[in-house]
Design an enzyme around this catalytic site. Structure first.
Site, PDB file in Angstrom:
ATOM      1  CB  VAL A  95      33.770  53.378  39.160  1.00 51.26           C
ATOM      2  CG1 VAL A  95      34.342  51.986  38.922  1.00 51.26           C
ATOM      3  CG2 VAL A  95      32.301  53.428  38.765  1.00 51.26           C
ATOM      4  CE1 TYR A  96      36.047  48.330  40.544  1.00 50.61           C
ATOM      5  CE2 TYR A  96      37.772  47.902  42.129  1.00 50.61           C
ATOM      6  CZ  TYR A  96      37.232  47.709  40.883  1.00 50.61           C
ATOM      7  OH  TYR A  96      37.869  46.893  39.980  1.00 50.61           O
ATOM      8  CB  SER A  97      31.591  51.321  46.959  1.00 50.95           C
ATOM      9  OG  SER A  97      31.262  49.939  46.948  1.00 50.95           O
TER      10      SER A  97
END
Length: 345
Positions: free
Chosen positions: A61-63
């Protein structure tokens, strides 16, 4: 660099690890965390390895996956020298099977993470959120299959309640599946809730804590002080709503003591805050983040020295808060348990 066992497993991890949340930098939250590109990430990985930091943590989900992609580029040619930790389970789209930890989601998301990172195995895979709609038997059986297939080596969770972990561990023990060995948690001088329930649970069940946001969502950088506005350039202007809340007076009291100890030791406020965490029970590794090389090198200075016992005690006293029921009797009634959480031996 000191290396510690990851919970009750045979895996040894560095006391500090590098979070890749600043890599890629897309969207309203993650772009404020940092926008480290591939060249910058490679340099940060090299600096980390020079200091003995070989564990790098990311999440799908990071970036929107860019963090894993940039991390994969940064470790190219160094895979045998690093440990890769990533997380999955939070929504990655609007489709019904693009969130959660069903069998389909776990297999698909793991394969996608492997492609982004450019590797054929993940050292530590953590579930980023508890999925109440999927039976723990399905989750644990699938994770065990992924381990047997060689795609992942160890498993853990992030931001779970103790009862949620215990349900899964009971299933694992019943069927002979692999157990969780890590819990990625929020823990800082301005957020000690981890100690009330999750820490004694981790001690009992053999889970090593990987600490995220050790500087309290950017509040323990030394820039925020009593009677002073949040400085220009602070990410708190844009991200405070996403992070753990904290009372201003509590923060200022803690920062006052951190500043006193900084004068005594010649260390920075962030270095002291991180070093304090390394004295706490069950902490296997503290995940540091950095938007540039200067921040990284400064945070790496949190190890290689020790706080005096009196300094640890002062930080303990100023940051301690009475926990809610049912935990508070164990803090005020001497016969029930230790009044202070045990420290790392």
């Amino acid at each position: 660099m000191e290396y510690r066992q990851l919970g009750r497993s045979g895996l040894r991890v560095p006391a500090l690890s590098l979070g890749a949340g600043t890599f890629g930098g897309q969207g309203p939250l993650f772009s404020n965390w940092g926008t480290v590109d591939e060249a910058g990430a490679r340099r940060m990985v090299d600096i980390s390895l020079e200091h003995g930091v070989n564990l790098f943590d990311s999440a799908d989900v990071y970036s929107n996956g860019a963090s894993e992609t940039v991390l994969g580029s940064a470790i190219k040619g160094k895979r045998d020298k690093v440990l890769i930790s990533t997380k999955l389970g939070l929504p990655m789209g609007d489709h019904a099977n693009e969130y959660g930890t069903s069998r389909d989601r776990l297999i698909t998301a793991t394969d996608t993470a492997l492609k982004r990172i450019g590797t054929d195995y993940i050292d530590l895979l953590q579930l980023h959120a508890f999925d109440a709609s999927t039976p723990p038997e399905e989750v644990m059986a699938t994770l065990d299959d992924l381990i047997r297939a060689g795609k992942i080596r160890y498993i853990g969770v992030s931001n779970f309640a103790s009862w949620q972990i215990m349900k899964s561990l009971s299933v694992a023990d019943q069927h002979g599946y692999s157990r969780y060995v890590a819990h990625q948690v929020y823990y800082s001088l301005i957020g000690r809730d981890y100690e009330w329930d999750l820490m004694p649970f981790a001690e009992d069940q053999g889970l090593g804590a990987l600490v995220w946001s050790p500087l309290g969502w950017g509040r323990l950088t030394g820039k925020i002080r009593r009677n002073s506005p949040i400085p220009d350039g602070s990410r708190l202007h844009e991200t405070a709503q996403f992070g753990p809340p904290v009372e201003d007076e509590m923060l200022y009291d803690i920062v006052d003591v951190l500043n006193e100890i900084a004068l005594e030791t010649g260390k920075t406020v962030p270095q002291i805050a991180i070093n304090w965490l390394l004295t706490r029970a069950t902490v296997s590794s503290v995940i540091i983040g950095a938007r540039n090389e200067g921040q990284l090198i400064s945070n790496l200075g949190a190890v290689g020295w020790s706080l005096e016992q009196d300094q640890i005690d002062r930080l303990d006293r100023v940051s301690k808060r009475m926990p809610p029921y049912p935990h508070y009797p164990y803090y005020i009634q001497e016969g029930f348990s230790r009044l202070n959480p045990p420290r790392y031996p």
